[in-house]
Design a protein around this motif. Sequence first.
Motif, PDB file in Angstrom:
ATOM      1  N   VAL A 201     -32.019  -4.644 -21.081  1.00 22.88           N
ATOM      2  CA  VAL A 201     -31.859  -5.887 -21.849  1.00 22.88           C
ATOM      3  C   VAL A 201     -30.480  -6.502 -21.571  1.00 22.88           C
ATOM      4  CG1 VAL A 201     -31.720  -6.884 -24.171  1.00 22.88           C
ATOM      5  CG2 VAL A 201     -33.506  -5.230 -23.633  1.00 22.88           C
ATOM      6  N   GLY A 202     -29.474  -5.654 -21.435  1.00 22.33           N
ATOM      7  CA  GLY A 202     -28.148  -6.153 -21.073  1.00 22.33           C
ATOM      8  C   GLY A 202     -28.189  -6.877 -19.738  1.00 22.33           C
ATOM      9  N   TRP A 203     -28.890  -6.275 -18.791  1.00 23.20           N
ATOM     10  CA  TRP A 203     -29.027  -6.924 -17.475  1.00 23.20           C
ATOM     11  C   TRP A 203     -29.787  -8.252 -17.614  1.00 23.20           C
ATOM     12  CZ3 TRP A 203     -33.282  -8.229 -14.472  1.00 23.20           C
ATOM     13  CH2 TRP A 203     -32.983  -8.636 -13.163  1.00 23.20           C
ATOM     14  N   LEU A 204     -30.834  -8.241 -18.432  1.00 20.61           N
ATOM     15  CA  LEU A 204     -31.594  -9.483 -18.645  1.00 20.61           C
ATOM     16  C   LEU A 204     -30.701 -10.592 -19.190  1.00 20.61           C
ATOM     17  CD1 LEU A 204     -34.945  -8.392 -20.373  1.00 20.61           C
ATOM     18  CD2 LEU A 204     -34.662  -9.245 -18.055  1.00 20.61           C
ATOM     19  N   LYS A 205     -29.711 -10.172 -19.980  1.00 21.19           N
ATOM     20  CA  LYS A 205     -28.831 -11.166 -20.603  1.00 21.19           C
ATOM     21  C   LYS A 205     -27.659 -11.535 -19.711  1.00 21.19           C
ATOM     22  CE  LYS A 205     -30.675 -12.259 -24.561  1.00 21.19           C
ATOM     23  NZ  LYS A 205     -30.979 -13.673 -24.872  1.00 21.19           N
ATOM     24  N   GLY A 206     -27.705 -11.082 -18.476  1.00 19.15           N
ATOM     25  CA  GLY A 206     -26.720 -11.558 -17.514  1.00 19.15           C
ATOM     26  C   GLY A 206     -25.633 -10.579 -17.140  1.00 19.15           C
ATOM     27  N   LEU A 207     -25.641  -9.386 -17.749  1.00 16.15           N
ATOM     28  CA  LEU A 207     -24.618  -8.412 -17.370  1.00 16.15           C
ATOM     29  C   LEU A 207     -24.936  -7.838 -15.996  1.00 16.15           C
ATOM     30  CD1 LEU A 207     -24.194  -6.286 -20.642  1.00 16.15           C
ATOM     31  CD2 LEU A 207     -22.702  -8.098 -19.802  1.00 16.15           C
ATOM     32  N   ARG A 208     -23.884  -7.424 -15.283  1.00 17.16           N
ATOM     33  CA  ARG A 208     -24.123  -6.728 -14.022  1.00 17.16           C
ATOM     34  C   ARG A 208     -24.701  -5.350 -14.359  1.00 17.16           C
ATOM     35  NH1 ARG A 208     -19.023  -6.323 -10.598  1.00 17.16           N
ATOM     36  NH2 ARG A 208     -18.164  -5.719 -12.596  1.00 17.16           N
ATOM     37  N   LYS A 209     -25.439  -4.780 -13.414  1.00 14.31           N
ATOM     38  CA  LYS A 209     -26.120  -3.503 -13.685  1.00 14.31           C
ATOM     39  C   LYS A 209     -25.160  -2.436 -14.198  1.00 14.31           C
ATOM     40  CE  LYS A 209     -29.823  -3.815 -10.267  1.00 14.31           C
ATOM     41  NZ  LYS A 209     -30.379  -3.202  -9.052  1.00 14.31           N
ATOM     42  N   LYS A 210     -24.034  -2.330 -13.509  1.00 17.28           N
ATOM     43  CA  LYS A 210     -23.079  -1.279 -13.855  1.00 17.28           C
ATOM     44  C   LYS A 210     -22.545  -1.497 -15.275  1.00 17.28           C
ATOM     45  CE  LYS A 210     -19.073   0.935 -11.773  1.00 17.28           C
ATOM     46  NZ  LYS A 210     -18.031   0.800 -10.755  1.00 17.28           N
ATOM     47  N   ASP A 211     -22.206  -2.750 -15.563  1.00 11.99           N
ATOM     48  CA  ASP A 211     -21.675  -3.063 -16.890  1.00 11.99           C
ATOM     49  C   ASP A 211     -22.734  -2.823 -17.968  1.00 11.99           C
ATOM     50  OD1 ASP A 211     -19.353  -3.792 -15.720  1.00 11.99           O
ATOM     51  OD2 ASP A 211     -19.799  -5.936 -15.682  1.00 11.99           O
ATOM     52  N   ALA A 212     -23.968  -3.223 -17.654  1.00 14.60           N
ATOM     53  CA  ALA A 212     -25.053  -3.053 -18.628  1.00 14.60           C
ATOM     54  C   ALA A 212     -25.242  -1.573 -18.956  1.00 14.60           C
ATOM     55  CB  ALA A 212     -26.343  -3.639 -18.065  1.00 14.60           C
ATOM     56  N   TRP A 213     -25.183  -0.768 -17.935  1.00 14.06           N
ATOM     57  CA  TRP A 213     -25.366   0.675 -18.116  1.00 14.06           C
ATOM     58  C   TRP A 213     -24.237   1.242 -18.979  1.00 14.06           C
ATOM     59  CZ3 TRP A 213     -29.551   3.277 -17.475  1.00 14.06           C
ATOM     60  CH2 TRP A 213     -29.536   4.651 -17.362  1.00 14.06           C
ATOM     61  N   HIS A 214     -23.037   0.799 -18.679  1.00 15.03           N
ATOM     62  CA  HIS A 214     -21.866   1.287 -19.396  1.00 15.03           C
ATOM     63  C   HIS A 214     -21.908   0.836 -20.863  1.00 15.03           C
ATOM     64  CE1 HIS A 214     -17.760   2.457 -20.116  1.00 15.03           C
ATOM     65  NE2 HIS A 214     -17.474   1.224 -20.521  1.00 15.03           N
ATOM     66  N   ARG A 215     -22.251  -0.430 -21.057  1.00 12.91           N
ATOM     67  CA  ARG A 215     -22.213  -0.978 -22.415  1.00 12.91           C
ATOM     68  C   ARG A 215     -23.381  -0.497 -23.271  1.00 12.91           C
ATOM     69  NH1 ARG A 215     -19.645  -6.869 -22.330  1.00 12.91           N
ATOM     70  NH2 ARG A 215     -20.173  -6.615 -24.511  1.00 12.91           N
ATOM     71  N   ALA A 216     -24.444  -0.067 -22.608  1.00 11.89           N
ATOM     72  CA  ALA A 216     -25.574   0.484 -23.362  1.00 11.89           C
ATOM     73  C   ALA A 216     -25.136   1.706 -24.159  1.00 11.89           C
ATOM     74  CB  ALA A 216     -26.711   0.839 -22.417  1.00 11.89           C
ATOM     75  N   GLU A 217     -24.252   2.491 -23.554  1.00 16.86           N
ATOM     76  CA  GLU A 217     -23.746   3.691 -24.237  1.00 16.86           C
ATOM     77  C   GLU A 217     -23.041   3.291 -25.535  1.00 16.86           C
ATOM     78  OE1 GLU A 217     -24.274   6.666 -23.181  1.00 16.86           O
ATOM     79  OE2 GLU A 217     -24.839   6.405 -21.079  1.00 16.86           O
ATOM     80  N   GLY A 218     -22.187   2.274 -25.423  1.00 14.87           N
ATOM     81  CA  GLY A 218     -21.431   1.813 -26.590  1.00 14.87           C
ATOM     82  C   GLY A 218     -22.341   1.247 -27.669  1.00 14.87           C
ATOM     83  N   ALA A 219     -23.342   0.485 -27.237  1.00 17.65           N
ATOM     84  CA  ALA A 219     -24.259  -0.131 -28.209  1.00 17.65           C
ATOM     85  C   ALA A 219     -25.058   0.940 -28.941  1.00 17.65           C
ATOM     86  CB  ALA A 219     -25.190  -1.097 -27.491  1.00 17.65           C
ATOM     87  N   LEU A 220     -25.492   1.959 -28.214  1.00 22.38           N
ATOM     88  CA  LEU A 220     -26.259   3.044 -28.850  1.00 22.38           C
ATOM     89  C   LEU A 220     -25.377   3.836 -29.807  1.00 22.38           C
ATOM     90  CD1 LEU A 220     -28.387   4.257 -25.808  1.00 22.38           C
ATOM     91  CD2 LEU A 220     -29.215   3.158 -27.891  1.00 22.38           C
ATOM     92  N   ASP A 221     -24.150   4.007 -29.410  1.00 22.01           N
ATOM     93  CA  ASP A 221     -23.205   4.719 -30.263  1.00 22.01           C
ATOM     94  C   ASP A 221     -23.003   3.950 -31.572  1.00 22.01           C
ATOM     95  OD1 ASP A 221     -21.480   6.855 -30.707  1.00 22.01           O
ATOM     96  OD2 ASP A 221     -19.748   5.569 -30.277  1.00 22.01           O
TER      97      ASP A 221
END
Lengths: 259, 413
Positions: A114-134
């Motif tokens: 979903v982060g990628w869908l919203k325009g984040l780069r793949k790497k950033d989306a993956w990284h930020r997913a951790e923070g969002a889940l936390d």
Amino acid sequence: MLGAARRPKHNVTMPLSLSNISFAYARRRRLVLDDLSLEFADGATLLLGPNGAGKSTILGLAATTLRARTGSIHIDGVRAAGRQLRAYRRSLAWMPQDVQVVPGLTVREQVAYVGWLKGLRKKDAWHRAEGALDRVSLSALADERPDRLSGGERRRLGVAQVLVHDATWMLMDEPTAGLDPLQRADFHVLVASLRHEINLVISTHQTEDIDSSYDNVVVIDGGQIRFDDSAAAFLALGASQASVSEAVIDAYRRTIAAI
Amino acid sequence: MSFDFRRSPAIVLAPPMVLVTFFFLSGAAGGPAYYGLSQLAQAASAVAVIAPICAGLAAWEGARLRRGGVARLAPARCEGRLLLRALVPTSVAAAVALTFGFGVMLLSGPSLRASDSVVVLMAAGVLAGHAVLAYAAGRRLPALMAVPGAVVLSWLWIVYPIAVSPLWVRHMTGYLSTCCDASDRLAPAAALAPLLLSAGAILASAILLSSVAPAIRRLAAALALAAGFAVAALVASGLGVAPTVARGTADLVCRDGTPRVCLWTEHRGVLPRVQATASAIGSRLRAHGLTTPPVVTEARGRHSGAWRVGVTPTASELDIERILLQALVPSLPACARLHAYPGYAAFGAVALWLAELAAHDVPPYIEGATPEDRREVAAVGKLAPPAQRAWYSENLAALQTCERPPQLLTVKL
């Protein structure tokens, strides 16, 4: 428009505005919204109304998953159409009533996607997913399949999806529907923590959702705005009641009954 | 992110895809193994099995995003980016299978020309058309409908046109099983038509994936597909059974002498032997007062009066002699496909007479020669040389037309 005092808008920095919106669902002639104009102010706004009032329609239009027949929608001057549509969507996080997930993905992968869908780069989306889940206390379930989550956990997954990217507005449609009282309380704690970081619009038909977490209240019924002011002004409508919950119900009755 | 691959059935299906491609190509008719274009075309014909699998995978990926409610999440990325990302595993699986197919067919190391790459481009274009349209179907339909529908329709589109008339319809699918002999090049129309159709399919998919009102987008998508079909049909409509045109003479390697011999570059190894044998046959025929064409060539078309042959790099002396003698007998005239062809009665006798006259060793088998032909040739042999030449001229003329009956001594027509 009901309400004792119009809410001051001087504090609005990134307004989400709907102007002269008309909308009807496909194959239905009756307009659900007819020349509706509404501006959501900064902070946390509760969009209140009975079932079928048009809350989901307004949020769907603001989220651009529905298309208005007439009118325009903007966030801070960025229009939700044409060439500005993608920029508009980047600045807006949207959680529909039912949180759907792409089959086969884990909880972490879903949030990152979903982060990628919203325009984040793949790497950033993956990284930020951790923070969002936390943030929504789902880290322990990050590698689980979403279909194994409980109703409350699934809602939190939905919240993680809207937290994963840099939105200025977050729209949530009936996020507390189907949650038990404990889960609902947890959700309100989450909202309270978010309201200082991002502008929120949360729809509900449950008056018990109103608490001190919200800055503003908009009441809608039959596609018409019945109340649009601060939460304090809304509660003042039921000020004669003994408790806050009774005051909310009383205020709600007054706004709906005044049709 | 690794999950693009880890969560895709394309990765599971890639090895079976390669296996199916291998079995398909094992059973393919096959062209000259030394002719690169032919081998590429045979390998590309594996789209018949790769495209339906790709279509199924793409439909599945589309249906996954549909079930995941991706459109309802208001993505900030365009549909094209969503499609490209969703189809990466499918594309990789298809590329692996196709590359494997090309690798298998090119194992013999035939020479390739830059222009042959159009076959690879066409195969990739056909696969893209099938996959993108199937993905769009998956985004709009439930997986239970989209996936089997995509597989079956993709398969039918490639294999069914071979069974229908007009013949050119088959050349719009990109299935190149009948390309190419050493004397052929792939017709530009046969490469272009499938690409145009794929372009129409991709345009239709873009419309299907757009946010236009459903009724309008369905109509517009159907129109785009129909337009792609119409343009592709216009391009392909000039083609016949094979998707080929005559190979250009620039690819000929020639050796001067009597006769001058021009063979395809892949056959240059047998050039001296062909010239020696042709020269010997020419000498023997001249001794009997007959002439042979001054040029032996493998090129079709323009060389009227040429001694037109088709050899292989592994042809033996006997093969070469047989091929050269056979080439002196006219092939069937075009009228023979539609009308009575009385001249055919002289076919075996003429071939046998020429062989007895000019062959170093008369081959035990002459194509078309029957016991009756042997009796006829024996009777002709008893004639004086001028009468034999007259018999030959008379029957040679009969072989080239449908109106003229042959003049045979022992056979009553």
